[in-house]
Design a protein around this motif. Structure first.
Motif, PDB file in Angstrom:
ATOM      1  N   SER A 193      68.261  39.675   4.541  1.00  0.00           N
ATOM      2  CA  SER A 193      67.745  39.522   5.903  1.00  0.00           C
ATOM      3  C   SER A 193      67.363  40.871   6.501  1.00  0.00           C
ATOM      4  CB  SER A 193      68.794  38.833   6.775  1.00  0.00           C
ATOM      5  OG  SER A 193      68.353  38.712   8.110  1.00  0.00           O
ATOM      6  N   THR A 227      64.035  40.232   8.475  1.00  0.00           N
ATOM      7  CA  THR A 227      64.095  38.900   9.072  1.00  0.00           C
ATOM      8  C   THR A 227      64.992  38.902  10.302  1.00  0.00           C
ATOM      9  OG1 THR A 227      63.743  37.887   6.909  1.00  0.00           O
ATOM     10  CG2 THR A 227      64.643  36.483   8.637  1.00  0.00           C
ATOM     11  N   GLY A 228      66.204  39.423  10.172  1.00  0.00           N
ATOM     12  CA  GLY A 228      67.087  39.535  11.335  1.00  0.00           C
ATOM     13  C   GLY A 228      68.086  38.411  11.485  1.00  0.00           C
ATOM     14  N   SER A 229      68.094  37.433  10.583  1.00  0.00           N
ATOM     15  CA  SER A 229      69.139  36.411  10.612  1.00  0.00           C
ATOM     16  C   SER A 229      70.454  37.058  10.188  1.00  0.00           C
ATOM     17  CB  SER A 229      68.800  35.274   9.648  1.00  0.00           C
ATOM     18  OG  SER A 229      67.540  34.717   9.942  1.00  0.00           O
ATOM     19  N   GLY A 235      62.984  38.989  16.511  1.00  0.00           N
ATOM     20  CA  GLY A 235      64.136  38.095  16.537  1.00  0.00           C
ATOM     21  C   GLY A 235      65.237  38.478  17.500  1.00  0.00           C
ATOM     22  N   GLY A 260      64.042  35.384  12.201  1.00  0.00           N
ATOM     23  CA  GLY A 260      65.453  35.614  12.530  1.00  0.00           C
ATOM     24  C   GLY A 260      66.129  34.368  13.041  1.00  0.00           C
TER      25      GLY A 260
END
Length: 481
Positions: free
Chosen positions: A106, A111-113, A315, A432
């Motif tokens: 991530s 992505t930021g999750s 995100g 995210g």
């Protein structure tokens, strides 16, 4: 030894990763934090891998063919994500291997999750490492978009082919100047963001991490509450909005601007389209929230911040926008797919593909009226050839097919509809947060089953590598001599 040049380049990339691990190790060593041992061990593992590969390939020249470039592009992101997860496994969080890989994938794909709970309690070194991972992913994305993907003719990226995209038989022909200029601009923006955050009231560590993740449009924050932790400091939302937008614009245009072409940034159709979209959506959602009874400045601030955050695939969240009403929920779901400009750190489909699709639709409508007509279509002053159009159509089809397949797989694991669909969308688009109580702006991905997290890792990597770069490796014809 046909693949030796690939491993040799991978070893160089791993060495760079090990060098950046020194920064959090030094912070932890100065603070006498036990996590310093985790980074020392991680550095040792990475350097060992570098030494082994280099000892077997150091005599071999680096001359990469197109087939090798496809393998290198995917292998670099996968292997770096794996090595980057080591401090998370060995450090204080002592994450499971699945959770550590999810967090690092991530981060590297920006992505930021996140699966972490209690981020505030992490050591300073691990907070810094999360920011560094996203920052490295951000500059990697820019280089890939400028120099690699146009050469590989992936997803219509040939439209942005420049002299810097000629990788034939060499590693970096004529790209030294562009690479240095891009890195310099990226560092300068990051420093400016860190200074702005610090002057805005953040601590030095928070300012540094948020500067890295803002410019990388990654979205990792140093609090479980993301940016809602700064609810009493609305000026910070405006600072973040500005630098997220900077990260979502083409870095090549920054270079041209600095070299004297003052209007190149604002004349670009990508930039015009992105700014127009943001202005329209922010205006409509702000009015929607004011009608609901939200004070006008608060509505404008939070709408601007969250819309830019989602469109640029950063995100961050300053508020749980899933509670703003049905219109806002649907709007944010649609915005998940957009993304910023090509040659930026943003994910998503990229604004140019929507613009080209609109041009293709308009041409088709004209053809229906004038069936014998011959129409020429230009975008940003470049004629849209058949290979560009095919690339855009193929990418768009497989982009949504990947999301559909991933959502179906997540549903088969027992995830409810909203979590499965928005989880798949946010992974492939590298945004995210999803929607719903579990993975929405106020939740995270920790409660998901391990298999779901591995599937989402695959989705994040495929989205970051423009889908087709990965899919071509799965075809038998690619591996035939």
């Amino acid at each position: 030894m046909a693949w030796a040049p690939v491993f040799k380049v991978l070893a160089v990339l791993w060495l760079v990763l090990a060098c950046f691990m020194l920064a959090p190790w030094l912070v932890l060593f100065i603070e006498s934090d036990s996590d310093s041992r985790a980074f020392a061990m991680s550095i040792a593992v990475v350097l060992t891998a570098v030494a082994l590969v280099w000892s077997m390939t150091w005599r071999i020249p680096i001359e990469l063919k197109p087939r090798q470039m496809f393998v290198l592009t995917t292998a670099s992101w996968v292997s770096i994500s794996g090595f980057a997860s080591l401090p998370l496994v060995l450090g204080a969080p002592q994450l499971s291997f699945t959770n550590a890989v999810f967090e690092s994938v991530s981060a590297i794909t920006t992505t930021g999750s996140t699966i972490l709970v209690g981020i505030e309690d992490l050591s300073d070194g691990l907070k810094l490492w999360r920011g560094i991972m996203q920052w490295l992913g951000g500059i990697g994305i820019i280089v890939m978009a400028i120099a690699i993907l146009p050469f590989l003719k992936v997803g219509g990226m040939r439209l942005f082919h420049t002299e810097s995209s000629d990788w034939s038989d060499k590693v970096m022909p004529r790209t030294g100047g562009i690479a240095k200029a891009t890195l310099s601009i990226y560092v300068a923006f990051t420093f400016a963001a860190a200074l702005s955050y610090w002057l805005g009231g953040m601590s030095i560590l928070d300012a540094t991490v948020h500067a890295m993740t803002s410019m990388a449009t990654g979205g990792f924050a140093n609090s479980d509450a993301s940016f809602s932790a700064y609810a009493n400091q609305p000026h910070i939302f405006w600072i973040a909005s500005f630098f997220m937008l900077c990260g979502a614009l083409p870095f090549v245009l920054y270079i041209r601007t600095l070299r004297g072409s003052r209007s190149s940034l604002w004349r670009d159709q990508q930039v015009q389209g992105l700014l127009a979209l943001l202005a329209i959506v922010i205006l409509l959602l702000t009015l929607y929230r004011i009608i609901q009874g939200t004070p006008s400045f608060e509505a404008l601030t939070h709408t601007t911040f969250n819309v830019i955050s989602i469109v640029t695939t950063t995100g961050y969240a300053s508020d749980d926008y899933s509670q703003w009403g049905a219109l806002a929920v649907v709007a944010f779901f649609y915005l998940t797919f957009v993304g910023g400009c090509s040659g930026s750190t943003s994910g998503g489909m990229k604004i140019f593909r929507f613009q080209i699709a609109a041009l293709m639709l308009w041409n088709q409508l004209r053809f229906l009226v004038h069936s014998n007509g011959v129409f020429s279509t230009n975008y940003n002053g470049v004629h849209l050839t058949d290979d560009i159009s095919r690339g855009v159509v193929a990418f768009s089809f497989f982009f949504f097919l990947t999301i559909a397949g991933l959502a179906l797989s997540l549903s088969a694991l027992g995830l409810e509809f909203t979590t499965a669909l928005t989880g798949a969308a946010t992974a492939v688009a590298n945004v995210g947060p999803g929607l719903g109580d579990t993975i929405g702006p106020s939740g995270n991905f920790e409660p998901l089953p391990a298999t779901a997290k591995w599937l989402l890792c695959i989705g994040m990597l495929m989205g970051r590598l423009e889908i087709l770069t990965v899919l071509v490796l799965l075809t038998p014809m690619f591996w035939r001599k």
